[in-house]
Design an enzyme around this catalytic site. Structure first.
Site, short mmCIF file in Angstrom:
data_model
loop_
_atom_site.label_atom_id
_atom_site.label_comp_id
_atom_site.label_asym_id
_atom_site.label_seq_id
_atom_site.Cartn_x
_atom_site.Cartn_y
_atom_site.Cartn_z
N LYS A 228 -13.84 17.70 11.51
CA LYS A 228 -14.88 17.78 12.74
C LYS A 228 -14.92 19.08 13.44
CE LYS A 228 -13.64 13.15 13.37
NZ LYS A 228 -12.41 12.79 12.85
N TRP B 65 -19.67 17.02 11.19
CA TRP B 65 -18.63 16.64 10.23
C TRP B 65 -18.82 17.23 8.65
CZ3 TRP B 65 -18.01 10.55 10.03
CH2 TRP B 65 -17.57 10.26 11.34
N THR C 58 0.73 -1.07 -0.19
CA THR C 58 0.10 -0.06 -0.03
C THR C 58 0.94 1.27 0.05
OG1 THR C 58 0.04 0.19 2.41
CG2 THR C 58 -1.82 -0.97 1.33
N GLU D 145 -5.88 -3.18 -1.53
CA GLU D 145 -6.40 -4.20 -1.06
C GLU D 145 -7.59 -5.02 -1.45
OE1 GLU D 145 -5.67 -1.34 0.60
OE2 GLU D 145 -4.92 -1.45 2.60
P1 AMP Z 1 -4.73 3.20 -2.82
O1 AMP Z 1 -4.64 1.74 -2.18
O2 AMP Z 1 -3.52 3.62 -2.92
O3 AMP Z 1 -5.20 2.73 -4.36
O4 AMP Z 1 -5.69 3.82 -2.16
C1 AMP Z 1 -7.30 3.42 -1.77
C2 AMP Z 1 -7.81 4.50 -1.23
O5 AMP Z 1 -8.05 5.66 -2.44
C3 AMP Z 1 -9.31 4.21 -0.96
O6 AMP Z 1 -9.36 3.81 0.39
C4 AMP Z 1 -10.02 5.77 -0.90
O7 AMP Z 1 -9.75 6.31 0.39
C5 AMP Z 1 -9.19 6.22 -2.02
N1 AMP Z 1 -10.16 6.15 -3.43
C6 AMP Z 1 -10.23 5.37 -4.10
N2 AMP Z 1 -11.10 5.39 -5.13
C7 AMP Z 1 -11.65 6.42 -4.93
C8 AMP Z 1 -12.82 7.21 -5.24
N3 AMP Z 1 -13.62 6.97 -6.40
N4 AMP Z 1 -13.35 8.24 -4.36
C9 AMP Z 1 -13.03 8.49 -3.13
N5 AMP Z 1 -11.69 7.98 -2.85
C10 AMP Z 1 -11.27 7.01 -3.47
#
Ligand code: AMP
Length: 541
Positions: free
Chosen positions: A435, A440, A185, A330
């Site tokens: 917050k 929120w 990640t 994930e």
């Molecule tokens: P990553 O593992 O780097 O792909 O990051 C995943 C995270 O990216 C998710 O848990 C979200 O917080 C954010 N994310 C991915 N797609 C979206 C989306 N369409 N809208 C908002 N947040 C997103």
């Protein structure tokens, strides 16, 4: 009673065999700066076999990890196919990680070989002496003599290694739950976490990418994979391409708006995928340098919330449909895709398209409230999203994290609501919610409204400490080149869009929103810059 059906393991080798024969004339085209170098899937199949033989000659004979430190290109595709098919584990290394994170992931995964693109050798050289398990470095598209190898590390040229190797490989039969690939990640806090995809999870995920209400990838498509192969497996596009026969276009290191526009003009892909910041950049470039991009039947955008203004601009100015999707490393990563239900039109259709979309049958979802209880799908109740399914991680690699996984569910850290017909709207990351006075404020919602202003290129909103309200939003704005706008004008622009108490009073104008290693707004860095007094904040009430 058991079913009477064959229990055939799902495997990457089968995807490789299928794509390189049935779709042997499909192509992968890698951009070189002025033109593409093209290989057919039949050629990729033969070269993948050669790569497997070459890796075997280096001692890769079981589940050793083979790291890739590469751009999106032909050779990276070969590694995607050959490494898991031979029973080893592909480890895609994010070239933009901080040095200490890169060292951590290479040593934690115990990479044995690293394949590196020539242009990235200088970056790798700096950390190479600190990799404890790496024994071989293979240089693709470059000069092996540029590698400063410490004692005990052998260096090879990719083409030298492949030359004279047999063009067929007796791919082993593997349990479908065997590890195929791993990706860490890109979390901004703590050590990166390893997610290990299995042959089965990749196969099932690829089917979802190809499904009509997924990305609808088919052999009629030419797919521009801008999302890096080191970020959540390029959203599964390389494997889905071999499953469907869709051709691939790879940008290599040419990721700026100008070369992307050139790739579009030359290759005329029908489909593309990237994070919103890439599309924002392209949009601005196309404003100055108009070009027909309507050959794109659609683009899938995710990785962060897609501003509605971006969707409208692509559709109205360029006749290109932007499809919003949500996922995480994930979740392989495809979690949900926003395709409106049949029969809706106009504003209602747009409202569906702004959401993060619907989950496919394989992904179960639930919302958990602050009290730990499950919340209804009523389109209003806001809680943390949890997901489960055959391509969702059940654990991190050698890193117990009971906070993140419980009862067979993955806690996403994303907060939002779900409608009765299954459309997810994320209001924020749990850690980015502002917050204010016990209520929120969604930083994403404010950003979307500010970014809808014609003079705004980008806007990121973070919570900053406030004596009276606990936290208040600070809006960091990047103004488009040649335009001007004041904080007071922007605040006025929001008046009829958000509740009065949500109207931000703190504004700052910056040159660029800091980005993470995968191109998302880096709010942690923005908050830190504010805390260190580096931002000039204007107060408008
Ligand atoms: P990553 O593992 O780097 O792909 O990051 C995943 C995270 O990216 C998710 O848990 C979200 O917080 C954010 N994310 C991915 N797609 C979206 C989306 N369409 N809208 C908002 N947040 C997103």
């Amino acid at each position: 009673m058991l079913g009477t059906m064959q229990n055939v393991p799902l495997s990457i080798a089968q995807l490789l065999r299928y794509g390189s024969t049935v779709h042997g004339s499909s192509t992968v085209a890698t951009w070189t700066g002025s033109e593409s170098r093209v290989a057919t899937y039949a050629q990729i199949g033969r070269r993948s076999a050669q790569l497997a033989h070459a890796l075997r000659s280096l001692g890769v004979d079981s589940d050793q990890r083979v790291g890739t430190f590469m751009w999106n290109n032909n050779e990276h595709l070969e590694a995607y196919l050959a490494v898991p098919s031979m029973g080893a584990v592909l480890h895609t290394l994010n070239i933009r990680l901080f040095p200490e994170q890169l060292i951590y992931v290479v040593n934690h995964a115990e990479d044995y070989v690293i394949i590196v693109d020539g242009t990235l050798v200088p970056l790798l050289n700096q950390q190479l002496p600190k990799f404890t398990t790496v024994r071989h470095v293979v240089v693709a598209n470059g000069d092996p003599s540029t590698v400063q190898a410490p004692d005990g590390v052998e260096v090879h040229g990719y083409e030298d290694l492949l030359a004279a190797q047999p063009e067929e490989f007796d791919w082993p039969s593997l349990d479908e739950n065997t590890a195929a690939a791993m990706c860490y990640t890109s979390g901004t806090t703590g050590d990166p976490k390893g997610v290990v995809y299995s042959h089965r999870s990749i196969w099932l995920h690829s089917m979802q990418v190809c499904m009509t209400d997924g990305m609808a990838l088919s052999q009629r498509d030419k797919t521009l994979a801008i999302v890096p192969q080191f970020h959540a497996m390029s959203w599964g596009l390389p494997y889905a391409a071999f499953m469907s026969g869709a051709s691939l276009v790879m940008p290599d290191r040419f990721l700026q708006p100008e070369p992307i526009a050139k790739i579009l003009a030359t290759e005329k892909p029908t489909f593309a995928a990237a994070v919103p910041t890439v599309w924002q950049g392209l949009l601005q470039y196309l404003e100055q340098n108009p070009q027909d991009i309507s050959h794109l039947r659609e683009v899938v955008v995710g990785g962060s919330a897609v501003p509605p203004s971006l969707m409208h601009a692509f559709e109205e100015k360029h006749n290109v449909r932007v499809v919003h999707a949500w996922g995480m490393t994930e979740t392989s990563p495809l979690g949900s895709v926003a395709r409106p239900p049949r029969g809706v039109t106009g504003e209602q259709e747009w409202a569906y398209r702004y959401t993060q979309g619907r989950f496919p049958a394989s992904v179960q979802a639930r919302l958990i409230g602050a009290d730990g209880k499950e919340l209804p799908w009523d389109g209003k109740s806001v809680g943390e999203l949890e997901v489960a399914g055959p391509w969702i991680a059940a654990a991190y690699y050698r890193d117990p994290d009971p906070e993140k996984f419980h009862d067979g569910w993955l806690r996403t850290g994303d907060v939002g609501h779900i409608t009765p017909d299954g459309f997810l709207t994320l209001t924020d990351r749990a850690k980015d919610v502002i917050k204010s006075g016990g209520e929120w404020i969604s930083s994403v919602e404010l950003e979307n409204h500010v970014m809808a202003h014609p003079a705004v290129a980008e806007a990121a909103v973070v919570g900053i400490p406030d004596e009276k309200w606990d936290e208040r939003p600070l809006v960091a704005v990047v103004i488009k080149e040649g335009q001007s706008v004041t904080a007071a004008e922007l605040r006025e622009f929001l008046v009829d869009k958000v509740a009065k108490w949500q109207l931000p009073e703190y504004w700052t104008f910056i040159d660029e929103v800091p980005k993470t290693s995968v191109g998302k707004f880096d709010k942690k860095r923005l908050r830190a810059r504010h805390a260190q007094g580096e931002l000039t904040v204007e107060t408008v009430k």
